[in-house]
Scaffold this active site. Structure first.
Site, PDB file in Angstrom:
ATOM      1  N   HIS A   1      47.788  67.828  27.573  1.00 56.23           N
ATOM      2  CA  HIS A   1      47.058  68.552  26.533  1.00 56.23           C
ATOM      3  C   HIS A   1      45.553  68.406  26.703  1.00 56.23           C
ATOM      4  O   HIS A   1      44.790  68.651  25.765  1.00 56.23           O
ATOM      5  CB  HIS A   1      47.511  68.055  25.158  1.00 56.23           C
ATOM      6  CG  HIS A   1      48.989  68.234  24.962  1.00 56.23           C
ATOM      7  ND1 HIS A   1      49.533  69.415  24.492  1.00 56.23           N
ATOM      8  CD2 HIS A   1      50.036  67.414  25.252  1.00 56.23           C
ATOM      9  CE1 HIS A   1      50.860  69.290  24.459  1.00 56.23           C
ATOM     10  NE2 HIS A   1      51.184  68.099  24.924  1.00 56.23           N
TER      11      HIS A   1
ATOM     12  N   LYS B   1      34.486  35.313  38.471  1.00 57.23           N
ATOM     13  CA  LYS B   1      34.640  34.719  39.806  1.00 57.23           C
ATOM     14  C   LYS B   1      33.357  33.975  40.183  1.00 57.23           C
ATOM     15  O   LYS B   1      33.396  32.844  40.608  1.00 57.23           O
ATOM     16  CB  LYS B   1      34.960  35.828  40.816  1.00 57.23           C
ATOM     17  CG  LYS B   1      35.101  35.319  42.228  1.00 57.23           C
ATOM     18  CD  LYS B   1      35.499  36.411  43.200  1.00 57.23           C
ATOM     19  CE  LYS B   1      35.360  35.889  44.622  1.00 57.23           C
ATOM     20  NZ  LYS B   1      35.749  36.866  45.632  1.00 57.23           N
TER      21      LYS B   1
ATOM     22  N   GLU C   1      36.207  50.923  44.330  1.00 57.12           N
ATOM     23  CA  GLU C   1      35.297  49.868  44.793  1.00 57.12           C
ATOM     24  C   GLU C   1      35.686  49.427  46.204  1.00 57.12           C
ATOM     25  O   GLU C   1      34.847  48.991  46.981  1.00 57.12           O
ATOM     26  CB  GLU C   1      35.312  48.676  43.820  1.00 57.12           C
ATOM     27  CG  GLU C   1      34.099  47.782  43.975  1.00 57.12           C
ATOM     28  CD  GLU C   1      33.983  46.722  42.895  1.00 57.12           C
ATOM     29  OE1 GLU C   1      34.778  45.773  42.892  1.00 57.12           O
ATOM     30  OE2 GLU C   1      33.075  46.815  42.039  1.00 57.12           O
TER      31      GLU C   1
ATOM     32  N   GLY D   1      37.458  40.054  43.558  1.00 54.34           N
ATOM     33  CA  GLY D   1      37.476  40.220  42.100  1.00 54.34           C
ATOM     34  C   GLY D   1      38.514  41.236  41.640  1.00 54.34           C
ATOM     35  O   GLY D   1      39.302  40.975  40.732  1.00 54.34           O
ATOM     36  N   ARG D   2      38.544  42.398  42.298  1.00 52.08           N
ATOM     37  CA  ARG D   2      39.462  43.459  41.853  1.00 52.08           C
ATOM     38  C   ARG D   2      40.906  43.184  42.257  1.00 52.08           C
ATOM     39  O   ARG D   2      41.812  43.910  41.866  1.00 52.08           O
ATOM     40  CB  ARG D   2      38.992  44.812  42.393  1.00 52.08           C
ATOM     41  CG  ARG D   2      38.814  44.865  43.904  1.00 52.08           C
ATOM     42  CD  ARG D   2      38.049  46.110  44.296  1.00 52.08           C
ATOM     43  NE  ARG D   2      37.677  46.133  45.706  1.00 52.08           N
ATOM     44  CZ  ARG D   2      36.601  45.567  46.225  1.00 52.08           C
ATOM     45  NH1 ARG D   2      35.785  44.862  45.464  1.00 52.08           N
ATOM     46  NH2 ARG D   2      36.306  45.666  47.518  1.00 52.08           N
TER      47      ARG D   2
ATOM     48  N   LYS E   1      22.215  46.532  39.918  1.00 56.01           N
ATOM     49  CA  LYS E   1      22.066  45.229  39.257  1.00 56.01           C
ATOM     50  C   LYS E   1      20.640  44.714  39.421  1.00 56.01           C
ATOM     51  O   LYS E   1      20.029  44.226  38.473  1.00 56.01           O
ATOM     52  CB  LYS E   1      23.003  44.195  39.906  1.00 56.01           C
ATOM     53  CG  LYS E   1      24.448  44.256  39.489  1.00 56.01           C
ATOM     54  CD  LYS E   1      25.167  43.027  40.055  1.00 56.01           C
ATOM     55  CE  LYS E   1      26.662  43.266  40.165  1.00 56.01           C
ATOM     56  NZ  LYS E   1      27.368  42.202  40.887  1.00 56.01           N
TER      57      LYS E   1
ATOM     58  N   GLU F   1      26.354  40.433  32.507  1.00 58.10           N
ATOM     59  CA  GLU F   1      27.014  40.855  31.262  1.00 58.10           C
ATOM     60  C   GLU F   1      27.927  39.763  30.718  1.00 58.10           C
ATOM     61  O   GLU F   1      27.890  39.426  29.525  1.00 58.10           O
ATOM     62  CB  GLU F   1      27.870  42.119  31.506  1.00 58.10           C
ATOM     63  CG  GLU F   1      27.093  43.350  31.904  1.00 58.10           C
ATOM     64  CD  GLU F   1      26.971  43.502  33.416  1.00 58.10           C
ATOM     65  OE1 GLU F   1      26.861  42.474  34.126  1.00 58.10           O
ATOM     66  OE2 GLU F   1      26.967  44.656  33.894  1.00 58.10           O
TER      67      GLU F   1
END
Ligand SMILES: O=P(O)(O)OC[C@H]1O[C@H](O)[C@H](O)[C@@H](O)[C@@H]1O
Length: 600
Positions: free
Chosen positions: A415, A237, A384, A297-298, A540, A243
């Site tokens: 399990h 975005k 978030e 973004g999410r 960050k 990263e």
């Protein structure tokens, strides 16, 4: 009094204004000071006197709590609620002006106040003829301009009319992005991958995601890929995420080292709101797919962020159905009365569990392997969005917000961590089941088909949690006395069940929107901003400080400074742990045995 819900409209840009009827300082009192909240607190005592084992015997209650919309069945009967509880939660919603908040969102009001932005991810899936205004103009035509561009571009790639720089068709796609530019697309891709129609459409093609800055993820994403047949989609975005940009530079080097710099225009495209930085990176603006700051973004999987990689893999027609499914829930969310509004009811149940019954976690348990990436995606959407400490006005809240989300597909989770859910802590569970599986296997002689076997567990688990197992039952089974405490199940553990008719792009879209809006409902009740994420900034910026020192230490052998004893000790150990302290020159060094194509 909680908030009056009035908002001002200034010019064409709808911004929220302080309302005069709230506190003298112009700050809203937290919802926990409302009468509706106090009433629910009081009501907890009534609920504490009930057990799901008994509540489940009341068929009228159960019928009232099973809701349906557009093929989706949501069963809330195993929530620790009675008729009154739902009424009281609806009062709370009214106190929080929930209906007005929903309307404000669809009206393009700048409800993301700390970033002064509208929140219009629903517009990303609106039909062409829908009108959704943001800052005085209808955004739907612009949404469809990008969708049409993706339709045409993905068709060119898939049909082979767009070729790589050496004349070969581009059969493989690497989508580079992280957070919202990764988790939503990965979730949808995983859900579509095994659907027969989608699988057919994807034949001969591969879609990989590269998210982590860890070079191992680069190696994993590029394994067995050939630059000549690979298209790289950089998804960010902001186009500034550290990263993603390092991974983008790394993969650009992978492309150019094999094909030359001129190959970038054929092999690299981008999705971003920051088209200026896309151009500076060296990507032709004609090969960029935009979106807008009113898409968080999410919440961006329905923008080019998800639509482009998915259309490249499956063709646009399948992705369009995904958008239509999401819109079906959007439309329901904005128009259905609160008492039958699925995202609203789901959100209210979560608020009840978190804020009144003291259960801060939620397990997301799809009985469908294709939904394996639902929980990781919802972790970002929910945590978030709602993991906040202050109200919209910036006032510290006297109660905790947000939920700790986790989950795995059933039956795998059974399990693994279900032990804790049955006999340890109380974790409200979302069970998600599918009526008709994407894949059918039935072996002659078996009692049930493989999918039926899976679903037997879906039905059993919800009742096991609700009913538990009593001492009397164990005694009747002649369980030795010493083992009885270990084999008892308290029960009365709440869950809800969501049953989908099938898992197609359409129902995946529905499921996505159901969770997105549920999270927004929770945030509006708690009075927080579910659409910003300032909490990710501190880490960050500290990483930036470490990066500067790391570079100085590696290249100039300068001592570390400015860190505390602990960080200095571990950083020193880390720096000494490499056989070579200084970076070699020239810089492009890749583990060529791991990453084919990086050979010097
Ligand atoms: O899409 P980008 O701008 O690269 O952002 C990727 C991610 O960055 C940050 O971590 C934000 O907290 C996320 O919300 C966002 O999805």
């Amino acid at each position: 009094m909680w908030c009056c819900g009035n908002f001002g409209v200034s010019d064409s840009i709808k911004v929220l204004k302080k309302c005069s009827c709230c506190t003298a300082s112009g700050q809203h009192a937290p919802i926990s000071e409302s009468a509706a909240w106090a009433d629910l607190k009081q009501h907890v005592k009534t609920i504490e006197g009930t057990h799901l084992r008994n509540l489940m015997q009341d068929n009228n209650r159960c019928e009232e709590l099973i809701k349906e919309y557009d093929g989706i069945v949501v069963d809330l009967s195993r929530q620790r609620v009675i008729h009154d509880t739902v009424d009281k939660l609806l009062n709370l919603a009214e106190e929080a002006k929930l209906k007005e908040k929903i309307d404000q969102m669809f009206d393009g009001v700048h409800i993301n106040e700390t970033e002064n932005r509208s929140v219009l991810h629903a517009a990303l899936r609106a039909p062409r003829d829908e009108v959704i205004n943001c800052d005085g103009h209808n955004v739907v035509p612009a949404v469809w301009d990008v969708l049409d561009k993706i339709d045409a571009f993905s068709d060119q790639i898939r049909s082979g009319s767009w070729l790589g720089s050496t004349g070969k068709p581009l059969t493989d796609v690497v989508a580079i992005g992280i957070g919202g530019s990764f988790l939503g697309p990965l979730f949808v891709h995983t859900a579509m991958q095994t659907e027969p129609g989608c699988a057919q459409a994807a034949k001969g093609r591969r879609l990989r995601f590269l998210a982590n800055v860890d070079p191992i993820d680069v190696a994993r994403a590029l394994l067995d890929l050939n630059q000549e047949t690979t298209l790289v989609v950089i998804v960010s975005k902001t186009f500034t995420t550290a990263e993603t940009m390092l991974n983008a530079r790394t993969v650009r080097t992978w492309i150019t080292s094999a094909l030359g710099v001129e190959a970038v225009s054929k092999h690299m495209v981008a999705v971003s709101t920051n088209l200026k930085l896309v151009k500076e990176f060296g990507i032709d603006p004609a090969n960029a797919f935009g979106f807008w700051d009113w898409v968080g973004g999410r919440y961006s999987v329905c923008s080019a962020v998800g639509v482009l990689p998915l259309a490249l893999q499956y063709g646009f027609s399948h992705v369009k159905k995904f958008l239509q499914g999401a819109w079906s829930i959007d439309d329901h969310f904005r128009s259905a009365p609160l008492e039958s509004n699925l995202p609203v009811l789901l959100g209210l149940m979560s608020v009840w569990n978190v804020s009144f019954l003291g259960c801060p976690a939620r397990a997301i348990l799809p009985y469908c392997q294709a939904l394996a990436k639902l929980a990781p995606h919802i972790q970002q959407v929910s945590m978030e969005s709602n993991g906040k400490g202050v109200s919209l006005d910036g006032v510290p809240l006297p109660f905790g917000t947000g939920e700790i989300d986790f989950g795995e597909p059933g039956t795998n989770g059974q399990h693994s961590f279900y032990q804790l859910i049955h006999q340890g802590r109380v974790i409200p569970c979302d069970f998600i089941g599918i009526i008709k599986s994407q894949q059918s296997v039935y072996l002659k002689g078996e009692q049930v088909s493989n999918h039926d076997e899976l679903m037997c567990n879906f039905f059993a688990q919800a009742d096991a949690l609700a009913y538990g197992k009593t001492r009397e039952e164990l005694v009747a089974e002649k369980v030795p006395e010493a083992l009885i405490p270990h084999k008892m199940f308290s029960g009365n553990r709440q869950s809800l069940s969501i049953l989908l008719p099938n898992l197609t792009p359409y129902t995946v879209g529905q499921l996505l929107a159901l969770y997105e809006h549920r999270v927004a409902v929770q945030g509006w009740i708690w009075g927080i901003n579910s659409f910003d994420q300032w909490g990710v900034e501190l880490g960050k910026s500290l990483a930036g400080k470490v990066r500067t020192q790391m570079n100085a230490a590696r290249t100039k052998t300068q001592p570390l400074s400015g860190f505390n004893y602990s960080t200095t000790t571990l950083l020193t150990r880390y720096l000494q742990g490499k056989t070579q302290l200084l970076y070699p020159d020239p810089h492009d060094v890749f583990p060529s045995n791991v990453l084919p194509g990086f050979e010097k």
